[in-house]
Design an enzyme around this catalytic site. Sequence first.
Site, PDB file in Angstrom:
ATOM      1  N   ALA A   1       0.834  -1.195   0.000  1.00  0.00           N
ATOM      2  CA  ALA A   1       0.000   0.000   0.000  1.00  0.00           C
ATOM      3  C   ALA A   1       0.872   1.249   0.000  1.00  0.00           C
ATOM      4  O   ALA A   1       2.060   1.199   0.335  1.00  0.00           O
ATOM      5  CB  ALA A   1      -0.924  -0.004   1.213  1.00  0.00           C
TER       6      ALA A   1
ATOM      7  N   GLU B   1       4.099  -5.396   6.998  1.00  0.00           N
ATOM      8  CA  GLU B   1       3.315  -4.431   7.770  1.00  0.00           C
ATOM      9  C   GLU B   1       3.881  -4.186   9.161  1.00  0.00           C
ATOM     10  O   GLU B   1       3.858  -3.064   9.669  1.00  0.00           O
ATOM     11  CB  GLU B   1       1.859  -4.897   7.867  1.00  0.00           C
ATOM     12  CG  GLU B   1       1.081  -4.802   6.565  1.00  0.00           C
ATOM     13  CD  GLU B   1       1.233  -6.019   5.676  1.00  0.00           C
ATOM     14  OE1 GLU B   1       0.493  -6.116   4.676  1.00  0.00           O
ATOM     15  OE2 GLU B   1       2.095  -6.885   5.973  1.00  0.00           O
TER      16      GLU B   1
ATOM     17  N   GLU C   1      -1.007  -9.632  -0.797  1.00  0.00           N
ATOM     18  CA  GLU C   1      -2.392  -9.990  -0.468  1.00  0.00           C
ATOM     19  C   GLU C   1      -3.276 -10.027  -1.711  1.00  0.00           C
ATOM     20  O   GLU C   1      -4.119 -10.924  -1.856  1.00  0.00           O
ATOM     21  CB  GLU C   1      -2.941  -9.013   0.568  1.00  0.00           C
ATOM     22  CG  GLU C   1      -2.283  -9.191   1.929  1.00  0.00           C
ATOM     23  CD  GLU C   1      -2.599  -8.075   2.914  1.00  0.00           C
ATOM     24  OE1 GLU C   1      -2.631  -8.343   4.116  1.00  0.00           O
ATOM     25  OE2 GLU C   1      -2.797  -6.914   2.470  1.00  0.00           O
TER      26      GLU C   1
ATOM     27  N   GLY D   1       0.153  -5.307   0.787  1.00  0.00           N
ATOM     28  CA  GLY D   1      -1.084  -5.400   0.027  1.00  0.00           C
ATOM     29  C   GLY D   1      -0.897  -6.009  -1.340  1.00  0.00           C
ATOM     30  O   GLY D   1      -1.803  -6.644  -1.885  1.00  0.00           O
TER      31      GLY D   1
END
Length: 259
Positions: free
Chosen positions: A65, A133, A113, A110
Amino acid sequence: MAYQHILTETHGTVGLIRFNRPEFRNALCFALLPELRRAIDAFELDDAIGAIVLTGNDLAFAAGADIKEMAGLTSFAEVFAREFAGGDWLRIATSRKPVIAAVAGYALGGGCELAMACDFILAAETAKFGQLEITVGITPGGGGTQRLTRFVGKSKAMEMCLTGRLMDAAEAERAGLVSRVVAAAELVDEAIRVAAKIAAMSRPVAMMVKECVNRAYETPLAEGLLFERRAFHAAFSLDDQKEGMAAFVEKRPAVFANR
């Protein structure tokens, strides 16, 4: 349809979506995810498209992200109201048409993911996967602790999520995270070729197979077997079943009508 942060192409029966923020290693900004959802929606509605490929560039599938944007979120209420890591993030997993992730370079946070939300991953030998993260003071939020654990098991997932260690393509294949490793120069072409092979099958049956495999992760074995058996029974109502079996008996290629 015009997009700012992604590119879309069609290759016969295959829809290709490419993340297009190369200056940021394809970091997933707030504006990119709604574009990704709209692109998937468009390919889902296009009867000419039978499968979708999601990719980035040689350096990064998506390097997580956009932290500069995320740093501005300072409260639970704000993140909760945005449904961050939900909503648009979930659209890949709900696509009824098969979605293949073609991963070269970094698939982090992300990005990892989103790749795991696809139906399977083809990786270049340059691919690196990770959930970083914890290094910026947050937990994974888009499936990093859940899908990764289902793919590679508790021990590897726990280590990766607690330390931020990266997994290279060879280890990812051994661990079951990726389907196959291919040469970086051939990655997208191979993903399109595989997607075209899927798209040449009966579309209803491909969707049924996808539902059955996904059900294996979500139900006890007895219920999953029942779901699979009912799908098998239902397939005999299709014109494509009749064509497929007739073609086999007659020793010719099947021509599916997708009904």
